[in-house]
Design an enzyme around this catalytic site. Structure first.
Site, PDB file in Angstrom:
ATOM      1  N   ASP A 185       0.834  -1.198   0.000  1.00 26.99           N
ATOM      2  CA  ASP A 185       0.000   0.000   0.000  1.00 26.99           C
ATOM      3  C   ASP A 185       0.875   1.256   0.000  1.00 26.99           C
ATOM      4  O   ASP A 185       2.098   1.171  -0.146  1.00 26.99           O
ATOM      5  CB  ASP A 185      -0.970  -0.015   1.198  1.00 26.99           C
ATOM      6  N   ALA A 186       0.267   2.408   0.185  1.00 22.83           N
ATOM      7  CA  ALA A 186       0.985   3.677   0.137  1.00 22.83           C
ATOM      8  C   ALA A 186       2.045   3.790   1.235  1.00 22.83           C
ATOM      9  O   ALA A 186       2.994   4.555   1.098  1.00 22.83           O
ATOM     10  CB  ALA A 186      -0.006   4.841   0.242  1.00 22.83           C
TER      11      ALA A 186
END
Length: 148
Positions: A23-24
């Site tokens: 994810d980010a």
């Protein structure tokens, strides 16, 4: 799942974390663990029961009824993991897989999925085929820790 013991799992499936699975924040997205559980299930059936296509070839599907993941430590891009799996609680049409995800021998996640066999045409529950029950029993009896 009450306790984690690597020796009590019948199968071990290697997984290498891909960049697209993060994810980010650079951590593996929570949903990815369920994908890895599925990869481990399919691998388990391949190792011990002739593969999922054998089950489907006999007109039986195995549906996921419920799933649970407990996250213990984050995984990141390029980690080399092992997803351990075992099949337990076979009763009628139902059964359950339990999983432990490891990195360098340390548990980073664990969980389970509950399943039911259904007729592929009618989607009505059907008993787990006897040949599959026997294959799972053989796999699980060879992975049991020694008695004290």
């Amino acid at each position: 799942m009450s306790s984690y013991s690597a020796g009590s799992f019948a199968a071990a499936t290697p997984v290498r974390v891909r960049f697209a699975e993060t994810d980010a924040q650079g951590i593996v997205h929570n949903s990815q663990y369920l994908v890895w559980f599925e990869v481990a299930r399919v691998d388990y059936l391949e190792q011990f029961a002739g593969g999922y296509p054998r089950l489907r070839g006999q007109g039986v599907e195995a549906l996921v009824l419920e799933s649970h993941v407990r996250y213990l430590q984050p995984a990141r891009f390029d980690d080399r993991l092992v997803v351990r799996s075992r099949c337990v609680d076979l009763r009628g049409a139902r059964f359950r897989y339990e999983y432990a995800v490891e990195r360098d021998g340390d548990a980073i996640a664990d969980g389970w999925t509950a399943h039911a066999c259904v007729d592929a045409t009618t989607f009505r529950p059907t008993r787990v085929p006897s040949w599959l029950v026997a294959a799972i029993a053989a796999a699980e009896s060879s992975s049991s820790p020694p008695s004290s």
